[in-house]
Write a protein that holds these residues in place. Structure first.
Motif, short mmCIF file in Angstrom:
data_model
loop_
_atom_site.label_atom_id
_atom_site.label_comp_id
_atom_site.label_asym_id
_atom_site.label_seq_id
_atom_site.Cartn_x
_atom_site.Cartn_y
_atom_site.Cartn_z
N PRO A 72 -26.58 32.99 -36.62
CA PRO A 72 -27.59 32.92 -35.56
C PRO A 72 -27.33 33.89 -34.42
O PRO A 72 -28.27 34.26 -33.71
N ALA B 252 -32.93 36.22 -34.14
CA ALA B 252 -33.77 35.11 -34.60
C ALA B 252 -34.96 35.65 -35.38
O ALA B 252 -35.35 36.82 -35.26
N LEU C 24 -37.34 23.45 -30.80
CA LEU C 24 -37.85 24.70 -30.26
C LEU C 24 -39.36 24.67 -30.05
O LEU C 24 -39.88 25.28 -29.12
N ASP D 249 -28.08 26.75 -33.50
CA ASP D 249 -28.58 25.77 -34.48
C ASP D 249 -28.99 24.47 -33.82
O ASP D 249 -29.96 23.82 -34.24
N LYS E 206 -32.68 24.56 -32.54
CA LYS E 206 -33.79 24.87 -33.45
C LYS E 206 -34.73 23.70 -33.70
O LYS E 206 -35.94 23.87 -33.74
N VAL F 121 -38.24 28.21 -37.52
CA VAL F 121 -37.33 29.23 -37.00
C VAL F 121 -36.20 29.43 -37.98
O VAL F 121 -35.67 28.47 -38.55
#
Length: 617
Positions: free
Chosen positions: A603, A607, A561, A555, A558, A595
């Motif tokens: 998670p 993904a 990303l 997390d 993310k 995402v």
């Protein structure tokens, strides 16, 4: 010859005072109207909210009372089913009249066939009643007939007679018929329900001065709690033909009579009961009352404005006579200054106020002289700048364009040379891998993977250049061939894809999105990864996603990303251009990308990269 100064001054001041007073009066009128309209709106919202809560509370109380009758009806079905068994499943052989007496004479019996028609009953007015005319209710009783359980209903009003009854249903064992019992409550129940409906709504008429009347209608357009008084044809048609099917509020404005009629749909449908006790509340607001109050205020403002103008005219006349003589002298001096003699000064008068005016004019003239001098110097400076500014801008623009061209040329040369070097290195690596074994061959494989990363980086840089340098010209692109073409590049990876008929707005760079997403999933997911490509068409666009069951994305990573150079920190991590390019392309196509976890909230189980695209018209 000009007009006398005093009358001209009086007229000029009046031309200022009269519009000012008129504007103030108009502004006050508009403010008052807005405030009254806002008060009406607030009061209307409070009233309607209270009515909804009141009707809902009343219905909640009545529902508790209705439920108290369920057991009595449940017990009645045991005898009803015994009689059906005795008649061998033939309703024509059943003695319904005797059964009614056996049940105490307070319940009517009904037998509904598979077509939704009451075929047999102890209540003659309902014989032959076809429930298919009420599609929603017919669907409910069909579901009950095909089920196994006892199903009670609410106390409802009959559409024709207005009499209230408590109904319940039980399917026959062979599911050919639906047995129905209708309990007629005593007069106390009917009187209680009508009294509560009236009291819960009519009291709002006295609380809201703009509310003229309030009526409540059931889903059949019948008045509730009004001693059975039928509504007019137009209102019934509006309720049953427009408001009930839409299950939404409705509004009618009558500007001729100054009325606003609001119809509130109050949804009381309970999934535990077949019938729909929802109601429509008709509220009639008197908007003419506001206009009447505004007219009175407008008359008051007109009288006040007239008296103010008359009083002001008298004062202005007296002041003008006192100011006339010194002002004439000031005008003469100002005329001399206006002709260009800025060194001339205003003569001093005896009146203190006029003396201040004279000093102010002299000061203004002095400032004007200084400003003119500064202005002339500024004009000369600006004239010098403007002669060379255009030439400087053109030179800077040409230099910038030349710099951009040279940068693009150098980048093309670098890309070309690096690609040639990579191709040569790849060739020699392949030769080495054929010759080497054991640990040296492993080193060669790592070298080959590094070269592949270099190729991917160069390809990503070229894609970024193309996105930034070429203007987006979107056209309809069939999504299925693009996805299948990219999947074909990964024959040794397990990829699931069901196909799609969607056509989106994109260009030839769209394949790069799936190249990067599938490649990332294969690279980071491991040798046993399973990848799924999904496409879902929606009204607002197309939702696509690439999912994998790999190690997932934490997390905390993310939010970053899709940033440039945000590659991971493992040995398989790249330079972070792939997802950055995906975001640039999706933004180019008017969509968005984000995402998710493949399994929400977990998670570590894989993904899912999702993005939207616009549908092609």
């Amino acid at each position: 010859m000009g007009r006398p100064f005093a009358p001209t001054l009086i007229i000029a001041i009046l031309l200022i005072v009269i519009p000012a007073i008129s504007l103030l009066s108009a502004y006050d009128y508009l403010q008052t109207r807005e405030r009254m309209t806002s008060d009406l709106s607030v009061l209307q919202n409070v009233t309607e909210k209270s009515i909804r809560e009141s009707v809902t509370n009343v219905d909640t109380g009545l529902k508790l009372f209705d439920s108290s009758l369920n057991e009595e009806l449940r017990d009645g079905f045991s005898l009803f089913l015994q009689e059906y068994d005795r008649a061998g499943g033939d309703p024509s052989e059943m003695d319904l009249a005797a059964l009614k007496e056996q049940l105490g004479g307070e319940m009517d019996l009904y037998i509904i066939n598979e077509s939704g028609v009451i075929e047999y009953t102890t209540y003659p007015p309902d014989r032959g009643l076809d429930f298919k005319k009420l599609p929603d209710f017919y669907a409910e009783i069909t579901r009950i007939r095909l089920g196994e359980n006892f199903s009670p209903d609410r106390v409802v009003y009959e559409p024709e007679t207005g009499q209230i009854r408590k109904y319940a249903y039980m399917p026959t064992p062979d599911h050919r018929y639906l047995l129905e019992l209708g309990l007629v409550p005593d007069a106390f129940v009917e009187e209680r329900s009508q009294f509560r409906s009236q009291e819960s709504t009519q009291e709002f008429v006295t609380l809201n001065p703009y509310l003229e009347s309030i009526y409540v209608y059931d889903i059949f357009g019948n008045l509730v709690g009004e001693n059975g008084e039928p509504p007019n044809t137009e209102t019934r048609a509006l309720v049953t033909g427009t408001i009930i099917p839409a299950r939404a509020d409705y509004e009618v404005r009558d500007t001729v009579h100054g009325e606003q009629i609001r119809y509130l749909f109050i949804d009381l449908k309970d999934p535990d009961y077949p019938s729909d006790p929802s109601v429509v509340v008709e509220l009639t607001y008197n908007t003419a009352l506001i206009q009447s109050q505004l007219d009175q205020m407008l008359y008051y403002h007109a009288v006040v404005a007239f008296l103010t103008i008359v009083f002001s005219s008298g004062i202005i006349f007296l002041v003008a006579r006192r100011l006339t003589r010194p002002i004439e002298r000031i005008i003469d001096d100002v005329d001399i200054i206006a002709q260009g003699d800025l060194n001339h000064t205003i003569r001093v008068s005896a009146t203190r106020e006029v003396m201040r005016l004279e000093r102010s004019i002299n000061t203004m003239v002095g400032s004007l002289k200084l400003a003119i001098q500064n202005l002339r110097r500024s004009e000369e400076t600006i004239r010098g700048y403007s002669e060379h500014l255009e030439e400087q801008v053109e030179a800077r623009t040409a230099d910038l364009e030349e710099s951009n061209r040279m940068a693009a040329l150098f980048l093309d040369i670098m890309t070309h040379d690096i690609n040639n070097a990579n191709n040569t290195a790849n060739l020699y690596t392949d030769l080495l891998m054929d010759e080497l074994e054991g640990e040296p061959r492993g080193y060669a494989e790592k070298l080959q993977k590094s070269l592949q990363k270099s190729v991917e980086i160069i390809r990503g840089v070229n894609t970024i250049r193309q996105i930034q340098e070429e203007e987006a010209v979107l056209r309809p692109v069939a999504l299925d061939p693009v996805i299948r073409g990219e999947i074909a590049h990964y024959l040794d990876v397990s990829i699931t894809y069901a196909g799609t008929t969607a056509t989106v707005l994109a260009d030839d760079l769209l394949a790069g999105v799936f190249t990067n997403l599938i490649g990332n999933a294969a690279k980071f997911g491991g040798s046993e990864v399973d990848i799924a490509v999904r496409v879902e068409e929606r009204e607002e666009g197309v939702l696509a996603s690439v999912e994998d069951n790999g190690p997932g994305i934490p997390d905390e990573k993310k939010p970053y990303l899709f940033a440039r150079f945000s590659g991971g920190d493992g040995e398989k991590s790249g330079r972070g251009l792939g997802l950055y390019i995906c975001r640039m392309l999706i933004t180019r196509y008017g969509g968005r990308i984000w995402v998710d976890d493949r399994v929400p909230g977990r998670p570590e189980e894989g993904a899912a990269i999702r993005f939207t695209l616009q549908k092609a018209p």
